[in-house]
Motif scaffolding. Structure first.
Motif, PDB file in Angstrom:
ATOM      1  N   GLU A  55       0.829  -1.203   0.000  1.00 19.69           N
ATOM      2  CA  GLU A  55       0.000   0.000   0.000  1.00 19.69           C
ATOM      3  C   GLU A  55       0.869   1.261   0.000  1.00 19.69           C
ATOM      4  O   GLU A  55       0.530   2.248  -0.651  1.00 19.69           O
ATOM      5  N   VAL A  56       1.991   1.209   0.693  1.00 18.62           N
ATOM      6  CA  VAL A  56       2.913   2.344   0.695  1.00 18.62           C
ATOM      7  C   VAL A  56       3.548   2.494  -0.688  1.00 18.62           C
ATOM      8  O   VAL A  56       3.664   3.601  -1.214  1.00 18.62           O
ATOM      9  N   VAL A  57       3.932   1.372  -1.287  1.00 17.68           N
ATOM     10  CA  VAL A  57       4.500   1.413  -2.642  1.00 17.68           C
ATOM     11  C   VAL A  57       3.470   1.956  -3.623  1.00 17.68           C
ATOM     12  O   VAL A  57       3.784   2.770  -4.487  1.00 17.68           O
ATOM     13  N   SER A  58       2.222   1.538  -3.469  1.00 18.40           N
ATOM     14  CA  SER A  58       1.167   2.022  -4.352  1.00 18.40           C
ATOM     15  C   SER A  58       0.987   3.528  -4.235  1.00 18.40           C
ATOM     16  O   SER A  58       0.830   4.225  -5.245  1.00 18.40           O
ATOM     17  N   ALA A  59       1.024   4.050  -3.020  1.00 19.04           N
ATOM     18  CA  ALA A  59       0.910   5.503  -2.836  1.00 19.04           C
ATOM     19  C   ALA A  59       2.111   6.215  -3.441  1.00 19.04           C
ATOM     20  O   ALA A  59       1.974   7.269  -4.064  1.00 19.04           O
ATOM     21  N   ASN A  60       3.290   5.641  -3.286  1.00 26.60           N
ATOM     22  CA  ASN A  60       4.500   6.253  -3.833  1.00 26.60           C
ATOM     23  C   ASN A  60       4.538   6.196  -5.355  1.00 26.60           C
ATOM     24  O   ASN A  60       5.176   7.034  -5.990  1.00 26.60           O
ATOM     25  N   MET A  61       3.891   5.212  -5.942  1.00 26.61           N
ATOM     26  CA  MET A  61       3.914   5.066  -7.397  1.00 26.61           C
ATOM     27  C   MET A  61       3.183   6.199  -8.109  1.00 26.61           C
ATOM     28  O   MET A  61       3.305   6.359  -9.315  1.00 26.61           O
ATOM     29  N   LEU A  62       2.434   6.996  -7.371  1.00 27.22           N
ATOM     30  CA  LEU A  62       1.834   8.186  -7.987  1.00 27.22           C
ATOM     31  C   LEU A  62       2.921   9.143  -8.462  1.00 27.22           C
ATOM     32  O   LEU A  62       2.705   9.934  -9.378  1.00 27.22           O
ATOM     33  N   GLY A  63       4.113   9.051  -7.867  1.00 26.81           N
ATOM     34  CA  GLY A  63       5.253   9.832  -8.337  1.00 26.81           C
ATOM     35  C   GLY A  63       5.685   9.413  -9.734  1.00 26.81           C
ATOM     36  O   GLY A  63       6.159  10.240 -10.518  1.00 26.81           O
ATOM     37  N   VAL A  64       5.527   8.128 -10.066  1.00 20.30           N
ATOM     38  CA  VAL A  64       5.853   7.658 -11.419  1.00 20.30           C
ATOM     39  C   VAL A  64       4.894   8.267 -12.433  1.00 20.30           C
ATOM     40  O   VAL A  64       5.288   8.612 -13.541  1.00 20.30           O
ATOM     41  N   ASP A  65       3.643   8.425 -12.040  1.00 19.90           N
ATOM     42  CA  ASP A  65       2.672   9.081 -12.926  1.00 19.90           C
ATOM     43  C   ASP A  65       3.099  10.514 -13.223  1.00 19.90           C
ATOM     44  O   ASP A  65       3.027  10.972 -14.362  1.00 19.90           O
ATOM     45  N   LEU A  66       3.540  11.210 -12.187  1.00 25.93           N
ATOM     46  CA  LEU A  66       4.024  12.578 -12.391  1.00 25.93           C
ATOM     47  C   LEU A  66       5.246  12.583 -13.307  1.00 25.93           C
ATOM     48  O   LEU A  66       5.362  13.433 -14.188  1.00 25.93           O
TER      49      LEU A  66
END
Length: 134
Positions: A55-66
């Motif tokens: 879940e933490v990785v999933s939240a951090n992966m929003l940075g990849v979208d940016l």
């Protein structure tokens, strides 16, 4: 074709603007991913210590979208600079096969996006495992 790809590579990695933009992309994406992970208490009502690693990785992966959005902007800026400075006309005049020229540009930007995605995913997953306290 190799010369065209080398020229595009040099335009990306030897110009100061391009290097600074790519470093900015990495930095801001990591920072935003970290902010998304840390603020889960506000956004989801769950503290970061209560979340699983995925879940933490999933939240951090929003940075990849940016990072993906910023790479699209980078590509547009790079191409628009060629038209603004009118260097594209010189390039098209010296390269007889336009398909090779545009294919070379496409391949370099494609490889750049793959490399940036892999780098961002690795950095974000590493950041995620350190930010959740495990």
């Amino acid at each position: 074709m190799r010369n065209i790809m080398q020229a595009e590579y040099k335009k990306i990695f030897f110009l100061r603007f391009s290097k600074m933009y790519l470093l900015f992309t990495i930095g801001i994406s990591l920072a935003l991913g970290f902010i998304f992970a840390v603020t889960t208490n506000v956004t989801q009502g769950t503290a970061i210590t209560d979340l699983s690693v995925m879940e933490v990785v999933s939240a951090n992966m929003l940075g990849v979208d940016l990072a993906s959005i910023l790479l699209i902007v980078f590509t547009a800026l790079t191409i628009s600079r060629e038209f603004t400075a009118e260097t594209i006309y010189t390039t098209l005049a010296t390269v007889p096969n336009r398909k090779k020229l545009f294919l070379g540009k496409y391949i370099i930007f494609f490889l750049l996006s793959i490399a940036m995605s892999i780098l961002m995913a690795a950095l974000i997953s590493d950041q995620s495992t350190h930010s959740d306290g495990q």
